[in-house]
Motif scaffolding. Structure first.
Motif, PDB file in Angstrom:
ATOM      1  N   PHE A  79     -10.598   6.852 -22.657  1.00  0.00           N
ATOM      2  CA  PHE A  79     -12.161   7.026 -22.640  1.00  0.00           C
ATOM      3  C   PHE A  79     -12.498   7.754 -23.214  1.00  0.00           C
ATOM      4  CE2 PHE A  79     -11.374   2.862 -19.774  1.00  0.00           C
ATOM      5  CZ  PHE A  79     -12.584   2.156 -20.274  1.00  0.00           C
ATOM      6  N   TYR A  80     -11.551   9.376 -22.559  1.00  0.00           N
ATOM      7  CA  TYR A  80     -11.789  11.065 -22.853  1.00  0.00           C
ATOM      8  C   TYR A  80     -11.891  10.908 -24.915  1.00  0.00           C
ATOM      9  CZ  TYR A  80     -12.877  15.407 -21.851  1.00  0.00           C
ATOM     10  OH  TYR A  80     -13.065  16.736 -21.572  1.00  0.00           O
ATOM     11  N   LEU A  81     -11.873  10.553 -24.927  1.00  0.00           N
ATOM     12  CA  LEU A  81     -11.691  10.433 -27.058  1.00  0.00           C
ATOM     13  C   LEU A  81     -12.010  11.132 -27.477  1.00  0.00           C
ATOM     14  CD1 LEU A  81      -9.698  11.093 -28.938  1.00  0.00           C
ATOM     15  CD2 LEU A  81      -9.253   8.832 -30.212  1.00  0.00           C
ATOM     16  N   PRO A  82     -13.456  10.294 -27.091  1.00  0.00           N
ATOM     17  CA  PRO A  82     -15.339  10.569 -27.690  1.00  0.00           C
ATOM     18  C   PRO A  82     -15.036  12.361 -27.760  1.00  0.00           C
ATOM     19  CG  PRO A  82     -15.177   8.608 -26.586  1.00  0.00           C
ATOM     20  CD  PRO A  82     -13.713   8.816 -26.649  1.00  0.00           C
ATOM     21  N   VAL A 126     -18.481  16.043 -33.626  1.00  0.00           N
ATOM     22  CA  VAL A 126     -19.491  16.068 -33.382  1.00  0.00           C
ATOM     23  C   VAL A 126     -19.919  15.555 -34.974  1.00  0.00           C
ATOM     24  CG1 VAL A 126     -22.139  16.397 -32.941  1.00  0.00           C
ATOM     25  CG2 VAL A 126     -20.863  17.696 -30.864  1.00  0.00           C
ATOM     26  N   ALA A 127     -19.278  16.414 -35.188  1.00  0.00           N
ATOM     27  CA  ALA A 127     -19.980  16.329 -37.138  1.00  0.00           C
ATOM     28  C   ALA A 127     -19.054  14.806 -37.543  1.00  0.00           C
ATOM     29  CB  ALA A 127     -19.501  17.089 -37.712  1.00  0.00           C
ATOM     30  N   VAL A 128     -17.491  14.861 -36.988  1.00  0.00           N
ATOM     31  CA  VAL A 128     -17.066  13.694 -37.754  1.00  0.00           C
ATOM     32  C   VAL A 128     -17.745  12.097 -36.608  1.00  0.00           C
ATOM     33  CG1 VAL A 128     -14.509  12.669 -36.754  1.00  0.00           C
ATOM     34  CG2 VAL A 128     -15.546  15.147 -37.194  1.00  0.00           C
ATOM     35  N   ALA A 129     -17.786  11.831 -35.310  1.00  0.00           N
ATOM     36  CA  ALA A 129     -18.417  11.260 -34.467  1.00  0.00           C
ATOM     37  C   ALA A 129     -19.269  10.627 -35.056  1.00  0.00           C
ATOM     38  CB  ALA A 129     -18.003  11.215 -32.918  1.00  0.00           C
ATOM     39  N   GLY A 130     -20.232  11.703 -35.655  1.00  0.00           N
ATOM     40  CA  GLY A 130     -20.846  11.092 -36.548  1.00  0.00           C
ATOM     41  C   GLY A 130     -21.328  10.585 -37.105  1.00  0.00           C
ATOM     42  N   ILE A 131     -20.311  11.026 -38.304  1.00  0.00           N
ATOM     43  CA  ILE A 131     -20.616  10.211 -39.911  1.00  0.00           C
ATOM     44  C   ILE A 131     -19.770   9.447 -39.444  1.00  0.00           C
ATOM     45  CG2 ILE A 131     -19.059  10.567 -41.470  1.00  0.00           C
ATOM     46  CD1 ILE A 131     -19.200  13.277 -41.545  1.00  0.00           C
ATOM     47  N   GLN A 168     -19.973   9.570 -24.349  1.00  0.00           N
ATOM     48  CA  GLN A 168     -19.860  10.416 -23.000  1.00  0.00           C
ATOM     49  C   GLN A 168     -19.670  10.063 -21.200  1.00  0.00           C
ATOM     50  OE1 GLN A 168     -21.824  13.789 -23.450  1.00  0.00           O
ATOM     51  NE2 GLN A 168     -22.077  14.059 -21.327  1.00  0.00           N
ATOM     52  N   VAL A 169     -19.282   8.793 -22.205  1.00  0.00           N
ATOM     53  CA  VAL A 169     -18.517   7.970 -20.589  1.00  0.00           C
ATOM     54  C   VAL A 169     -17.370   8.512 -20.095  1.00  0.00           C
ATOM     55  CG1 VAL A 169     -17.141   6.254 -21.974  1.00  0.00           C
ATOM     56  CG2 VAL A 169     -17.784   5.488 -19.854  1.00  0.00           C
ATOM     57  N   GLY A 170     -16.763   9.128 -20.745  1.00  0.00           N
ATOM     58  CA  GLY A 170     -15.211   9.457 -20.633  1.00  0.00           C
ATOM     59  C   GLY A 170     -14.895  10.969 -19.759  1.00  0.00           C
ATOM     60  N   TYR A 171     -15.650  11.131 -20.094  1.00  0.00           N
ATOM     61  CA  TYR A 171     -16.459  12.589 -18.709  1.00  0.00           C
ATOM     62  C   TYR A 171     -16.666  12.296 -17.815  1.00  0.00           C
ATOM     63  CZ  TYR A 171     -18.204  17.063 -16.745  1.00  0.00           C
ATOM     64  OH  TYR A 171     -19.235  17.436 -15.577  1.00  0.00           O
ATOM     65  N   PRO A 172     -16.969  11.399 -17.214  1.00  0.00           N
ATOM     66  CA  PRO A 172     -17.458  10.809 -15.921  1.00  0.00           C
ATOM     67  C   PRO A 172     -16.114  10.658 -14.802  1.00  0.00           C
ATOM     68  CG  PRO A 172     -18.776   9.283 -16.837  1.00  0.00           C
ATOM     69  CD  PRO A 172     -18.886  10.950 -17.964  1.00  0.00           C
TER      70      PRO A 172
END
Length: 300
Positions: free
Chosen positions: A114-117, A122-127, A175-179
């Motif tokens: 869950f925390y991996l994202p 940011v650029a990699v995830a966005g692409i 964002q969900v991995g942080y909480p």
């Protein structure tokens, strides 16, 4: 003979000087300069022309400015409220069920997944998400076609009707991995005997979750809400990579609006005014959250 406590504290202050100087250099001075420039008309070269509150008056009547803050309100839902709720439920399930049935290592593996994202650039995830949501060769539309519902395929990031909702889904995923990580750490300090006593008294899992777990994790909930709300207010990278504020102003946010004014239209004064308003809002919300947390602790 020992030195008075007040004198000892004053001697310790010298060790704070490097940090204070660095903070002033990278935070206070640039902020003061931004506020000063916001009262000028300046293209980044030459001498700024003082115009007083003209930039702020222009903001009040700028529909793009108000649109950017309406979008921020929705992105706060996607980056703060929804991830906090989902993270609280997921962390509780991992702690109460997965760790008990399958072992702590399995629960830690899910937590890391869950925390991996959060750790992806940011650029990699966005692409990657740009490829997934591409209208022609994107994985999502291809799956809809394979499933026999090609009529549901959309131009997810290029259609104003769907662009903001698509960005919100991406941000929830990020964002969900942080909480989840924060709340699983919070579970470690909850006395298991409290939950066991409630279970013996006949309380269901939902009742234990709402009446005990949520109540005892309130400090972590406040921390998550403050940090994720601030992150939503100043979001830039994902918007820049995915949509660049488009199509039109469909996904425009204040930070990207300020960037456009500063670097694309060379209106430095106007961009500084946007940044100043955004900073003031972030500080105000932070103070409100801290006040609410202090009040909760005082009455807790």
């Amino acid at each position: 003979m020992s030195r008075p406590p007040a004198r000892r504290r004053s001697e310790y202050l010298i060790f704070l000087i490097p940090g204070l100087v660095l903070s002033a250099a990278v935070v206070v001075v640039p902020l003061a300069m931004t506020i000063g420039v916001s009262f000028t008309r300046w293209q980044g070269v030459g001498a700024p022309a003082w115009i007083g509150l003209e930039n702020y008056a222009r903001l009040v009547h700028d529909p793009s400015f108000w649109a950017s803050f309406r979008h921020i309100a929705l992105l706060i839902v996607a980056m703060a409220i929804v991830p906090t709720i989902l993270g609280l439920v997921i962390a509780t399930v991992l702690f109460d069920y997965v760790a008990v049935v399958f072992g702590q290592r399995t629960a830690s593996l899910f937590r890391s997944g869950f925390y991996l994202p959060q750790v992806l650039p940011v650029a990699v995830a966005g692409i990657v998400w740009g490829w997934i949501l591409h209208p022609s060769y994107g994985a999502l539309n291809s799956l809809l076609d394979i499933a026999g519902v090609p009529s549901l395929a959309r131009n997810w990031l290029g259609d104003p009707r769907y662009a903001l909702a698509s960005v919100m889904i991406v941000l929830i995923w990020v964002q969900v991995g942080y909480p989840v990580v924060v709340f699983m750490a919070g579970h470690q300090r909850i006395d298991p005997e409290v939950l066991e006593a409630a279970e013996v008294d006949g309380a269901t899992w939902r009742q234990r979750f709402t009446a005990i777990t949520v109540h005892l994790l309130k400090p972590e909930i406040y921390v998550v809400l403050v940090t994720t709300t601030i992150a939503a207010l100043k979001i830039f990278g994902q918007i820049y990579v995915l949509t660049r504020g488009g199509p039109g102003d469909a996904t425009l946010v204040p930070s990207y609006f300020a960037y456009k004014s500063l670097f694309e239209t060379a209106n430095v004064g106007y961009g500084s005014a946007i940044s100043t308003v955004l900073t003031a809002i972030i500080l105000a919300l932070t103070l409100v959250f801290l006040r609410l947390q202090a009040r909760e602790q005082a009455h807790g």
